[in-house]
Design a protein around this motif. Structure first.
Motif, short mmCIF file in Angstrom:
data_model
loop_
_atom_site.label_atom_id
_atom_site.label_comp_id
_atom_site.label_asym_id
_atom_site.label_seq_id
_atom_site.Cartn_x
_atom_site.Cartn_y
_atom_site.Cartn_z
N GLY A 151 0.89 -1.13 -0.01
CA GLY A 151 -0.04 0.05 0.00
C GLY A 151 0.80 1.16 -0.05
N GLN A 152 0.20 2.23 0.03
CA GLN A 152 0.81 3.73 0.09
C GLN A 152 1.59 4.06 -1.09
OE1 GLN A 152 -0.88 5.33 2.19
NE2 GLN A 152 -1.41 3.24 3.37
N ALA A 153 1.19 3.48 -2.34
CA ALA A 153 2.06 3.81 -3.45
C ALA A 153 2.06 5.08 -3.88
CB ALA A 153 1.43 3.10 -4.59
N HIS A 154 1.30 6.08 -3.42
CA HIS A 154 1.25 7.49 -3.60
C HIS A 154 2.35 8.12 -2.78
CE1 HIS A 154 -0.87 7.24 0.11
NE2 HIS A 154 -0.96 8.43 0.27
N LEU A 155 2.80 7.44 -1.94
CA LEU A 155 3.94 8.17 -1.12
C LEU A 155 5.28 7.16 -1.56
CD1 LEU A 155 2.27 8.56 2.48
CD2 LEU A 155 2.76 10.47 0.32
N LEU A 156 4.93 6.10 -1.56
CA LEU A 156 6.40 5.19 -1.72
C LEU A 156 6.79 4.59 -3.19
CD1 LEU A 156 5.52 2.90 1.30
CD2 LEU A 156 6.78 4.88 1.38
N GLY A 157 5.82 4.95 -4.09
CA GLY A 157 6.28 4.66 -5.46
C GLY A 157 7.48 5.37 -6.00
N ALA A 158 7.72 4.88 -7.27
CA ALA A 158 8.84 5.61 -7.89
C ALA A 158 8.65 7.02 -8.05
CB ALA A 158 9.36 5.05 -9.27
N GLY A 159 9.57 7.79 -7.56
CA GLY A 159 9.54 9.51 -7.78
C GLY A 159 8.72 9.92 -6.69
N LYS A 160 7.93 9.30 -5.70
CA LYS A 160 7.06 9.73 -4.87
C LYS A 160 7.74 10.25 -3.68
CE LYS A 160 3.44 8.93 -7.54
NZ LYS A 160 2.87 9.91 -8.02
N TRP A 191 -0.15 10.92 9.00
CA TRP A 191 -1.63 10.94 9.12
C TRP A 191 -2.40 9.96 8.44
CZ3 TRP A 191 -5.05 15.20 6.94
CH2 TRP A 191 -6.49 15.06 7.42
N GLY A 192 -3.10 9.03 9.16
CA GLY A 192 -3.79 8.10 8.51
C GLY A 192 -4.48 7.03 9.70
N PRO A 193 -5.57 6.30 9.19
CA PRO A 193 -6.19 5.48 9.99
C PRO A 193 -5.38 4.32 10.32
CG PRO A 193 -6.79 4.89 7.72
CD PRO A 193 -6.08 6.08 7.70
N PRO A 194 -5.82 3.64 11.44
CA PRO A 194 -4.80 2.56 12.26
C PRO A 194 -4.71 1.66 11.12
CG PRO A 194 -6.96 3.03 13.42
CD PRO A 194 -6.82 3.55 12.34
N GLY A 195 -3.50 0.76 11.25
CA GLY A 195 -3.09 -0.34 10.39
C GLY A 195 -2.85 -0.04 9.04
N GLY A 213 5.67 11.99 13.99
CA GLY A 213 4.55 11.85 14.70
C GLY A 213 3.45 11.33 13.90
N ALA A 214 2.78 10.10 14.43
CA ALA A 214 1.83 9.42 13.90
C ALA A 214 0.54 9.98 14.67
CB ALA A 214 2.11 8.12 14.14
N THR A 215 -0.46 10.02 13.72
CA THR A 215 -1.84 10.44 14.30
C THR A 215 -2.99 10.03 13.29
OG1 THR A 215 -3.42 12.26 14.87
CG2 THR A 215 -1.78 12.69 12.88
N THR A 216 -3.91 9.57 14.10
CA THR A 216 -5.30 9.10 12.97
C THR A 216 -6.15 10.36 13.00
OG1 THR A 216 -6.17 8.55 15.50
CG2 THR A 216 -5.01 6.80 14.21
N TYR A 228 2.33 13.89 5.68
CA TYR A 228 1.96 12.77 4.72
C TYR A 228 0.70 12.17 5.17
CZ TYR A 228 6.77 13.79 3.09
OH TYR A 228 8.02 14.28 2.80
N VAL A 229 -0.19 12.16 4.13
CA VAL A 229 -1.49 11.36 4.31
C VAL A 229 -1.57 10.03 3.87
CG1 VAL A 229 -4.02 11.50 3.88
CG2 VAL A 229 -2.56 13.60 4.29
#
Length: 442
Positions: free
Chosen positions: A27-36, A53-57, A137-140, A158-159
């Motif tokens: 998951g999180q390809a929008h942050l971890l994909g190539a060039g992201k 920032w994101g839901p649990p898990g 920091g991590a937050t829901t 980062y969302v």
């Protein structure tokens, strides 16, 4: 065998399978994909402070740990639920010591950072500015509301998104083939578990661990829907009664009602009830919808919402929930008007910014002789004594005030009749004004 040797508990499956490299993350390809953004940060090996920032898990803690590994940094984790300023000071001292002894930088990870108060959040600022620590920091919860602006300005936000069904399916295949003694799942059972996970990777792994334990105990090798249902007595949806998921769903319900979409409105109502929302809170929100979005287009809507609340108070769950469902369907199909809502807001704005104007003498009450002698109530026209019970041309605003028009009824529902009535009365006012001008000329 040493009977008194300390036994370490086995870590949960979710912890044992925590990704060890960035490529293991699902998951999180929008942050971890190539060039992201986060991929570039890893590749550049330049840590920076951030809020995840994101839901649990969805991988917030995992990403923080992977950053420490990638940047060869000391990793210190705090939970805002259990930690205070004392723990922050100790973490900073550890970071100072690590820098002096080994030259290694420190990543300070704070889970549930929104639970820290302002003073606790401010405690990080000097060390972030000095560069002693990289703060993650991590937050829901929405950091715009829950994180101090000073700290927020020093951190990138980062969302992270819930995992999609396909991404959970990928994780499912990894686990079921390697960690569950080759248990075979039916397609229906797999989809059921993915649905129960509700976008939460950790929850999916916990559910699979429960299924695996139950299967080992019963000798079951093929898992179907019935076994899943029997093992997992209820589906615990991801639902925080005070968090963003809660307010997002309330927003969806309100907009479905406003948009006259009964099926969607019923869906969101049911989702929230299933997730544990207070049914009476839902009823109160429907009362708001009846006044804000329906108003005088159908005044019965307000009574329907009030009746639903009263019915629930008498019957409770689950019987009373049917009254709420009936009410939300009625609200969705009712004619819509926000004219009363708009009129009230306009009047409130005018009054807030206007001076305090005196009540005209003819509108004042005159219960005493003195008040009558002062002219209170003089020349007041009693509407019931006038034609059509309407005192055409009468002014009910302060004398020195230009008469505003707040309420503009729509052509929908009962308001269409109200609109016709008001147009007729305003025509009588115009006629009365014209007659008055003509009499003055004569």
């Amino acid at each position: 065998m040493d009977l008194f040797a300390k036994k370490e508990p086995q870590a949960p499956l979710a912890e044992r399978l925590r990704p060890r490299t960035l490529d293991d993350v699902v998951g999180q390809a929008h942050l971890l994909g190539a060039g992201k953004p986060l991929r570039l940060a890893f590749e550049a090996r330049k840590p920076h402070s951030m809020i995840l920032w994101g839901p649990p898990g969805v991988g917030k803690t995992t990403l923080a740990r992977l950053m420490a590994q990638a940047f060869d940094a000391e990793f210190i984790a705090l939970s805002a639920v259990f930690s205070g300023v004392k723990d922050i000071r100790e973490a900073v001292q550890r970071a100072e010591l690590e820098l002096q002894q080994s030259g290694r930088h420190t990543i300070l990870f704070v889970d549930e950072v929104h639970r820290f108060n302002k003073a606790q959040q401010d405690a990080f600022l000097p060390y972030v500015e000095r560069g002693l620590i990289t703060f993650i920091g991590a937050t829901t919860e929405n950091p715009s509301f829950e994180v101090n602006s000073a700290l927020l300005s020093r951190a990138a936000v980062y969302v992270l998104q819930p995992l999609t069904a396909d991404e959970l399916g990928e994780l499912f295949q990894r686990v079921s083939s390697n960690s569950l003694n080759n248990i075979i799942f039916s397609e229906e059972a797999q989809q059921q578990l993915i649905g129960y996970a509700d976008g939460d990777a950790r929850r999916l792994l916990n559910l699979l661990e429960q299924i695996g334990t139950a299967a080992d105990e019963t000798g079951q090798k093929e898992i179907d829907e019935a076994f899943v249902q029997q093992t997992l007595t209820q589906s615990l949806r991801r639902f925080d009664k005070g968090g963003d998921a809660f307010y997002d769903q309330i927003s969806a319900l309100h907009k479905a009602v406003r948009g006259s979409a009964p099926d969607a409105a019923l869906y969101w109502l049911t989702r929230m009830l299933d997730g544990g929302a207070d049914p009476l809170y839902m009823g109160r929100r429907m009362i708001r919808m009846a006044t804000e979005d329906i108003g005088l287009a159908d005044p019965r809507a307000l009574r329907m919402a009030l009746d639903a609340c009263e019915t629930y108070e008498r019957l409770g769950s689950p019987e009373g929930e049917l009254a709420l469902a009936q009410a939300v369907l009625y609200l969705a199909v009712a004619p819509k008007s926000n004219a009363a809502y708009t009129a009230y807001n306009s009047a409130r704005e005018l009054v807030r910014n206007d001076k305090s104007r005196p009540v005209p003498e003819h509108l004042r009450n005159a219960p005493t002789k003195l008040m009558k002698e002062l002219g209170y109530g003089r020349d007041y026209r009693y509407a019931h004594d006038e034609t059509d019970a309407y005192a055409a041309g009468e002014n009910y605003f302060p004398d020195d005030m230009r008469q505003p028009q707040f309420y503009a009824p729509t052509t929908r529902g009962l308001e269409a009749k109200i609109r016709e009535r008001l147009e007729h009365l305003r025509d009588l006012d115009r006629q009365a004004a014209g007659k008055e001008r003509k009499d003055r000329k004569q």
